[in-house]
Design a protein around this motif. Structure first.
Motif, PDB file in Angstrom:
ATOM      1  N   VAL A  36      68.782  77.600  -1.488  1.00 21.40           N
ATOM      2  CA  VAL A  36      69.036  78.480  -2.575  1.00 21.40           C
ATOM      3  C   VAL A  36      70.545  78.701  -3.394  1.00 21.40           C
ATOM      4  CG1 VAL A  36      67.860  80.710  -3.306  1.00 21.40           C
ATOM      5  CG2 VAL A  36      66.540  79.575  -1.938  1.00 21.40           C
ATOM      6  N   PHE A  37      71.000  78.807  -2.347  1.00 27.31           N
ATOM      7  CA  PHE A  37      72.234  79.241  -3.280  1.00 27.31           C
ATOM      8  C   PHE A  37      73.286  78.220  -3.654  1.00 27.31           C
ATOM      9  CE2 PHE A  37      70.461  83.896  -1.560  1.00 27.31           C
ATOM     10  CZ  PHE A  37      70.334  83.930  -3.402  1.00 27.31           C
ATOM     11  N   GLN A  38      72.693  77.102  -2.780  1.00 27.87           N
ATOM     12  CA  GLN A  38      73.339  75.551  -2.392  1.00 27.87           C
ATOM     13  C   GLN A  38      75.026  75.879  -2.213  1.00 27.87           C
ATOM     14  OE1 GLN A  38      72.116  72.461  -3.790  1.00 27.87           O
ATOM     15  NE2 GLN A  38      70.748  73.535  -2.917  1.00 27.87           N
ATOM     16  N   LEU A  39      74.994  76.751  -1.456  1.00 26.74           N
ATOM     17  CA  LEU A  39      76.359  77.018  -0.539  1.00 26.74           C
ATOM     18  C   LEU A  39      75.976  76.685   1.264  1.00 26.74           C
ATOM     19  CD1 LEU A  39      76.208  80.911  -1.585  1.00 26.74           C
ATOM     20  CD2 LEU A  39      77.602  78.643  -2.543  1.00 26.74           C
ATOM     21  N   ASP A  40      76.951  76.541   1.457  1.00 28.23           N
ATOM     22  CA  ASP A  40      77.379  76.114   3.123  1.00 28.23           C
ATOM     23  C   ASP A  40      77.131  77.087   4.296  1.00 28.23           C
ATOM     24  OD1 ASP A  40      79.680  77.633   3.642  1.00 28.23           O
ATOM     25  OD2 ASP A  40      80.943  76.245   3.258  1.00 28.23           O
ATOM     26  N   PHE A  41      76.831  76.505   5.531  1.00 29.44           N
ATOM     27  CA  PHE A  41      76.243  77.644   6.041  1.00 29.44           C
ATOM     28  C   PHE A  41      77.288  78.395   6.470  1.00 29.44           C
ATOM     29  CE2 PHE A  41      75.936  78.823  10.923  1.00 29.44           C
ATOM     30  CZ  PHE A  41      74.990  79.184  10.889  1.00 29.44           C
ATOM     31  N   THR A  42      78.651  78.543   6.595  1.00 26.78           N
ATOM     32  CA  THR A  42      79.400  79.452   6.756  1.00 26.78           C
ATOM     33  C   THR A  42      79.555  80.528   5.699  1.00 26.78           C
ATOM     34  OG1 THR A  42      81.110  77.934   8.100  1.00 26.78           O
ATOM     35  CG2 THR A  42      81.821  79.665   7.132  1.00 26.78           C
ATOM     36  N   ARG A  43      79.156  80.398   4.327  1.00 28.34           N
ATOM     37  CA  ARG A  43      79.581  81.720   3.052  1.00 28.34           C
ATOM     38  C   ARG A  43      78.003  82.341   3.897  1.00 28.34           C
ATOM     39  NH1 ARG A  43      82.796  81.090  -0.731  1.00 28.34           N
ATOM     40  NH2 ARG A  43      84.184  79.019  -1.124  1.00 28.34           N
ATOM     41  N   VAL A  44      77.032  81.715   3.678  1.00 24.25           N
ATOM     42  CA  VAL A  44      76.017  82.292   3.849  1.00 24.25           C
ATOM     43  C   VAL A  44      75.077  82.678   4.956  1.00 24.25           C
ATOM     44  CG1 VAL A  44      73.285  81.902   3.630  1.00 24.25           C
ATOM     45  CG2 VAL A  44      74.747  80.137   2.960  1.00 24.25           C
ATOM     46  N   SER A  45      76.166  82.705   5.950  1.00 23.93           N
ATOM     47  CA  SER A  45      75.957  83.218   7.910  1.00 23.93           C
ATOM     48  C   SER A  45      76.951  84.921   7.395  1.00 23.93           C
ATOM     49  CB  SER A  45      76.940  82.998   8.957  1.00 23.93           C
ATOM     50  OG  SER A  45      78.602  82.706   8.286  1.00 23.93           O
ATOM     51  N   TRP A  46      77.988  85.734   5.742  1.00 27.05           N
ATOM     52  CA  TRP A  46      77.823  86.877   5.755  1.00 27.05           C
ATOM     53  C   TRP A  46      76.443  87.323   6.141  1.00 27.05           C
ATOM     54  CZ3 TRP A  46      82.347  88.859   6.206  1.00 27.05           C
ATOM     55  CH2 TRP A  46      83.652  88.240   6.517  1.00 27.05           C
ATOM     56  N   ILE A  47      75.575  86.730   5.584  1.00 25.21           N
ATOM     57  CA  ILE A  47      73.922  87.376   5.373  1.00 25.21           C
ATOM     58  C   ILE A  47      74.360  88.241   7.074  1.00 25.21           C
ATOM     59  CG2 ILE A  47      71.979  86.907   5.331  1.00 25.21           C
ATOM     60  CD1 ILE A  47      71.962  85.871   3.318  1.00 25.21           C
ATOM     61  N   ILE A  48      74.288  87.731   7.403  1.00 25.15           N
ATOM     62  CA  ILE A  48      74.617  88.223   8.930  1.00 25.15           C
ATOM     63  C   ILE A  48      75.911  89.036   9.443  1.00 25.15           C
ATOM     64  CG2 ILE A  48      73.815  87.765  11.651  1.00 25.15           C
ATOM     65  CD1 ILE A  48      73.052  85.064  10.798  1.00 25.15           C
ATOM     66  N   PHE A  49      76.823  88.415   9.165  1.00 21.34           N
ATOM     67  CA  PHE A  49      77.588  89.348   9.343  1.00 21.34           C
ATOM     68  C   PHE A  49      77.790  90.790   9.013  1.00 21.34           C
ATOM     69  CE2 PHE A  49      80.504  85.858   9.993  1.00 21.34           C
ATOM     70  CZ  PHE A  49      80.915  85.707  11.341  1.00 21.34           C
ATOM     71  N   SER A  50      77.477  90.735   7.530  1.00 20.46           N
ATOM     72  CA  SER A  50      77.527  92.078   6.573  1.00 20.46           C
ATOM     73  C   SER A  50      76.539  92.855   7.554  1.00 20.46           C
ATOM     74  CB  SER A  50      77.014  91.747   5.040  1.00 20.46           C
ATOM     75  OG  SER A  50      75.853  91.408   4.837  1.00 20.46           O
ATOM     76  N   PHE A  51      75.239  92.677   7.674  1.00 21.58           N
ATOM     77  CA  PHE A  51      74.771  94.029   8.276  1.00 21.58           C
ATOM     78  C   PHE A  51      75.141  94.346   9.596  1.00 21.58           C
ATOM     79  CE2 PHE A  51      70.887  95.005  10.849  1.00 21.58           C
ATOM     80  CZ  PHE A  51      69.856  95.723   9.088  1.00 21.58           C
ATOM     81  N   TYR A  52      75.539  94.052  10.976  1.00 19.91           N
ATOM     82  CA  TYR A  52      75.932  93.295  11.340  1.00 19.91           C
ATOM     83  C   TYR A  52      77.320  95.068  12.107  1.00 19.91           C
ATOM     84  CZ  TYR A  52      72.648  91.837  14.071  1.00 19.91           C
ATOM     85  OH  TYR A  52      71.275  90.849  14.750  1.00 19.91           O
ATOM     86  N   ILE A  53      78.026  94.825  10.608  1.00 23.76           N
ATOM     87  CA  ILE A  53      79.300  95.412  10.733  1.00 23.76           C
ATOM     88  C   ILE A  53      78.773  96.165  10.040  1.00 23.76           C
ATOM     89  CG2 ILE A  53      80.979  95.140   8.652  1.00 23.76           C
ATOM     90  CD1 ILE A  53      81.324  92.523   9.345  1.00 23.76           C
ATOM     91  N   ALA A  54      78.369  96.074   9.057  1.00 27.36           N
ATOM     92  CA  ALA A  54      77.879  98.433   8.684  1.00 27.36           C
ATOM     93  C   ALA A  54      76.921  98.699   9.436  1.00 27.36           C
ATOM     94  CB  ALA A  54      76.706  97.372   7.394  1.00 27.36           C
ATOM     95  N   SER A  55      75.630  97.977  10.349  1.00 23.37           N
ATOM     96  CA  SER A  55      75.081  98.886  11.079  1.00 23.37           C
ATOM     97  C   SER A  55      75.944  99.323  12.306  1.00 23.37           C
ATOM     98  CB  SER A  55      74.490  98.116  11.925  1.00 23.37           C
ATOM     99  OG  SER A  55      73.143  97.640  11.262  1.00 23.37           O
ATOM    100  N   ALA A  56      77.145  98.647  12.912  1.00 23.44           N
ATOM    101  CA  ALA A  56      78.288  99.358  13.606  1.00 23.44           C
ATOM    102  C   ALA A  56      78.737 100.251  12.920  1.00 23.44           C
ATOM    103  CB  ALA A  56      79.500  97.803  13.304  1.00 23.44           C
ATOM    104  N   GLY A 100      75.440  92.116  -1.036  1.00 24.14           N
ATOM    105  CA  GLY A 100      75.932  93.729  -1.389  1.00 24.14           C
ATOM    106  C   GLY A 100      74.931  94.189  -0.485  1.00 24.14           C
ATOM    107  N   PHE A 101      73.141  94.087  -0.960  1.00 25.40           N
ATOM    108  CA  PHE A 101      71.522  94.809  -1.071  1.00 25.40           C
ATOM    109  C   PHE A 101      72.034  94.779   0.501  1.00 25.40           C
ATOM    110  CE2 PHE A 101      70.402  93.657  -6.036  1.00 25.40           C
ATOM    111  CZ  PHE A 101      70.614  95.125  -5.803  1.00 25.40           C
ATOM    112  N   ARG A 102      72.305  93.842   1.300  1.00 26.54           N
ATOM    113  CA  ARG A 102      71.546  93.262   2.733  1.00 26.54           C
ATOM    114  C   ARG A 102      72.651  94.447   3.711  1.00 26.54           C
ATOM    115  NH1 ARG A 102      68.942  91.220   6.885  1.00 26.54           N
ATOM    116  NH2 ARG A 102      70.516  90.810   7.839  1.00 26.54           N
ATOM    117  N   ILE A 103      73.408  94.924   2.462  1.00 22.20           N
ATOM    118  CA  ILE A 103      74.599  96.070   2.985  1.00 22.20           C
ATOM    119  C   ILE A 103      74.317  97.646   3.517  1.00 22.20           C
ATOM    120  CG2 ILE A 103      77.415  97.719   3.073  1.00 22.20           C
ATOM    121  CD1 ILE A 103      78.239  94.401   2.768  1.00 22.20           C
ATOM    122  N   VAL A 104      73.353  97.823   1.756  1.00 23.49           N
ATOM    123  CA  VAL A 104      72.461  99.038   0.950  1.00 23.49           C
ATOM    124  C   VAL A 104      70.976  98.970   2.711  1.00 23.49           C
ATOM    125  CG1 VAL A 104      71.504  99.850   0.025  1.00 23.49           C
ATOM    126  CG2 VAL A 104      73.607  99.295  -0.821  1.00 23.49           C
TER     127      VAL A 104
END
Length: 453
Positions: A36-56, A100-104
Motif C-alpha cells: 500500500v505504502f510502497q516501502l521496504d520491510f524495515t520502514r514498515v516494521s516501525w508500525i510494530i516498534f512504535s506500538f511496543y515502545i509506546a506500551s512499554a 502516529g495513530f498507532r502510538i496514540v
C-alpha cells in the motif's frame, strides 16, 4: 460472584483486550501495508516498534497517573483515546501518520491494562483469583487469536478493517464501564493538591524522555545497517546519540528518588534479574516467529491473508491449551521442569524453521507454530512462578512492573532482529538466517533453565 461483578469483569475485559489484539493483528498486515505504502520491510516494521515502545512507556506511567486522577477516569479516557485513534488510523495519508495513530492507540489501550487489573482487585474482594483468571483469558485470548482475526478482516475488507474492529469493543466497553466501574475515591493525601510539575517528577518524566528518545535513536541507527547498505555518517551519529542517551538514562535512574525503571532493584536481587533476562529472550524468540512466519507465508509462499490467519491460529490454540496444564504441573514440580521443556520446544521450533525450504509443504509450518505455542504457554506461567520465587514479597509490585517491561523489551528486540536480518525486503534467505539466530537464543535458554535451582 454476583451479576454486577461479572458485568464489571466483562466491561474491564473489553477494554484490556484492545492492547494485545492490536499488537497481534498487525502481524498479518505487514506485507499488505508494504504494498500500500510502497516501502521496504524495515520502514514498515516501525508500525510494530512504535506500538511496543509506546506500551512499554505508557503502562507504568498510567499506573501512577491513576493514583492521581482516579482509576475510573483513566480507564474511560483510555477507551475514548482508543476509539478516536482507531477511527483516524485508516484515513492516514502515509506511513508516518499511521505510525502516529498507532502510538496514540497504544497509549489509549495501555491506559486500561494495568488500571483494569487494579479496578478488579479493588472492587471484587471475593474470588479474586477467579476474577483475575478471567481477565487473563481476555489478554492471552486476544493475543492468540489476533492473527486469525486480522487475516479474516484483511481478506474481506482490506487493512483498515483491523482498526475499525476496535470501535464496537470501545463503545461497548465504555457504556458498560460507565455503569459498572465504581466512582473514584478522593485522591490520596500524597497526591492531593500536587502541581503538574511535581507530578512530572513523580512519574520520572526526565527518565521517560531519555529512555524513549534514546531507544528510538539507537533503533534507527541499528536498522540502517541493513536498510540502506553502508552506514552513513548521519545514521551513525543518530545511533551513537541513542546509545549515549540510554547510558544517561541508566545514570539518571540510579540517582533519582522515583525512577521510571528501578534499576537498583536488579542489582539487589540477581535471581530476579536472571528471570527477567530469560523472559526478555523468550519473548524475543516468540515474537520473532510471531511476526516472521506471516511474512514468510505471504511473501515467500504467497499464501493469502485469510489462510495465513488460519495457520497462525495453531500458535494461539496451542498456547492457550498449554497454560492451564502448565499451572497444574508447576504447582506440583516447580517452574524449572516446565521452563526446561519450554526451551527445548523453542529449540526444536527454531531448528525446524532452518530446515524449511521454498517448496516445503505449508502445513509443515504448523509444527514450528505448535512447538512455539506450547512453549509460550509453559513459559508465561513458569516465568511468573519463577518471578514469585525470586522476588521478596515486599517488592512484588515493583517486580511485576519490571517483568512487564522485560516482555516489551523482548518484543522490541524481536522487531529489531527481524528488521536487521531482513533489511529492505523479506526473503527466504533472511528467514533461514533468522531461524539460525533463534536456534542460538533457544539453546542459551536451555542452558539457563538447566542452571536454575
Amino acid at each position: 460472584m454476583n451479576a454486577r461483578s461479572w458485568w464489571l469483569m466483562i466491561s474491564v475485559g473489553l477494554g484490556i483486550l484492545l492492547n494485545p489484539l492490536n499488537s497481534s493483528m498487525v502481524s498479518v498486515a505487514i506485507p499488505n501495508l508494504q504494498n500500500v505504502f510502497q516501502l521496504d520491510f524495515t520502514r514498515v516494521s516501525w508500525i510494530i516498534f512504535s506500538f511496543y515502545i509506546a506500551s512499554a512507556v505508557a503502562q507504568p506511567v498510567m499506573g501512577k497517573a491513576s493514583d492521581l486522577f482516579g482509576r475510573r477516569k483513566i480507564f474511560l479516557t483510555g477507551l475514548i483515546v482508543a476509539f478516536f485513534a482507531s477511527m483516524a488510523a485508516p484515513l492516514s495519508p502515509n506511513l508516518g501518520w499511521l505510525i502516529g495513530f498507532r502510538i496514540v492507540q497504544s497509549v489509549g489501550t495501555s491506559m486500561m491494562v494495568g488500571v483494569g487489573m487494579a479496578i478488579i482487585r479493588m472492587s471484587i474482594t471475593k474470588n479474586q483469583a477467579t476474577a483475575l483468571s478471567v481477565l487473563s483469558i481476555f489478554l492471552s485470548g486476544a493475543a492468540a487469536i489476533g492473527p486469525f482475526i486480522g487475516g479474516i478482516l484483511i481478506h474481506l475488507w482490506d487493512w483498515p478493517a483491523i482498526f475499525f474492529i476496535n470501535i464496537p469493543f470501545a463503545v461497548a466497553g465504555f457504556l458498560l464501564a460507565w455503569r459498572t466501574i465504581p466512582k473514584d475515591e478522593p485522591p490520596a493525601s500524597v497526591t492531593r493538591g500536587m502541581s503538574f510539575r511535581k507530578w512530572l517528577h513523580l512519574i520520572d518524566a526526565s527518565g521517560i524522555l531519555l529512555f524513549t528518545v534514546g531507544l528510538v535513536a539507537l533503533l534507527v541507527g541499528l536498522l540502517s545497517v541493513k536498510s540502506s547498505g553502508p552506514i552513513t555518517v548521519g545514521n551513525g551519529i543518530v545511533g551513537l546519540t541513542g546509545l549515549i542517551l540510554l547510558l544517561a538514562f541508566i545514570r539518571h535512574e540510579l540517582k533519582t528518588a522515583s525512577p521510571f525503571i528501578p534499576l537498583r532493584t536488579f542489582a539487589k536481587y540477581p535471581a530476579m534479574t536472571w528471570v527477567n533476562v530469560e523472559f526478555m529472550l523468550a519473548n524475543a524468540l516468540y515474537y520473532s516467529l510471531f511476526f516472521g512466519i506471516p511474512s514468510y507465508l505471504q511473501t515467500v509462499r504467497h499464501v493469502s491473508e485469510f489462510h495465513t490467519g488460519i495457520l497462525m491460529l495453531c500458535l494461539g490454540v496451542c498456547s492457550l491449551a498449554a497454560s492451564p496444564l502448565a499451572g497444574r504441573w508447576i504447582d506440583k514440580s516447580g517452574p524449572r521442569p516446565a521452563l526446561f521443556l519450554s526451551a527445548i520446544l523453542m529449540t526444536f521450533g527454531s531448528v525446524w524453521l532452518v530446515t524449511l525450504n521454498p517448496t516445503s509443504p505449508v502445513i509443515s509450518v504448523c509444527l514450528a507454530l505448535a512447538a512455539f505455542g506450547i512453549s509460550n504457554g509453559l513459559n508465561n506461567v513458569g516465568m511468573q512462578a519463577a518471578l514469585f520465587q525470586s522476588s521478596p514479597k515486599e517488592i512484588i509490585g515493583v517486580a511485576s512492573g519490571l517483568f512487564n517491561t522485560s516482555r516489551y523489551l523482548g518484543t522490541i528486540l524481536s522487531s529489531l532482529l527481524i528488521g536487521t536480518v531482513m533489511g529492505g525486503n523479506f526473503s527466504f534467505e533472511g528467514f533461514r538466517t533468522l531461524g539460525i539466530i533463534l536456534t542460538v537464543i533457544a539453546l542459551s535458554l536451555v542452558f539457563m533453565s538447566r542452571r536454575r535451582r
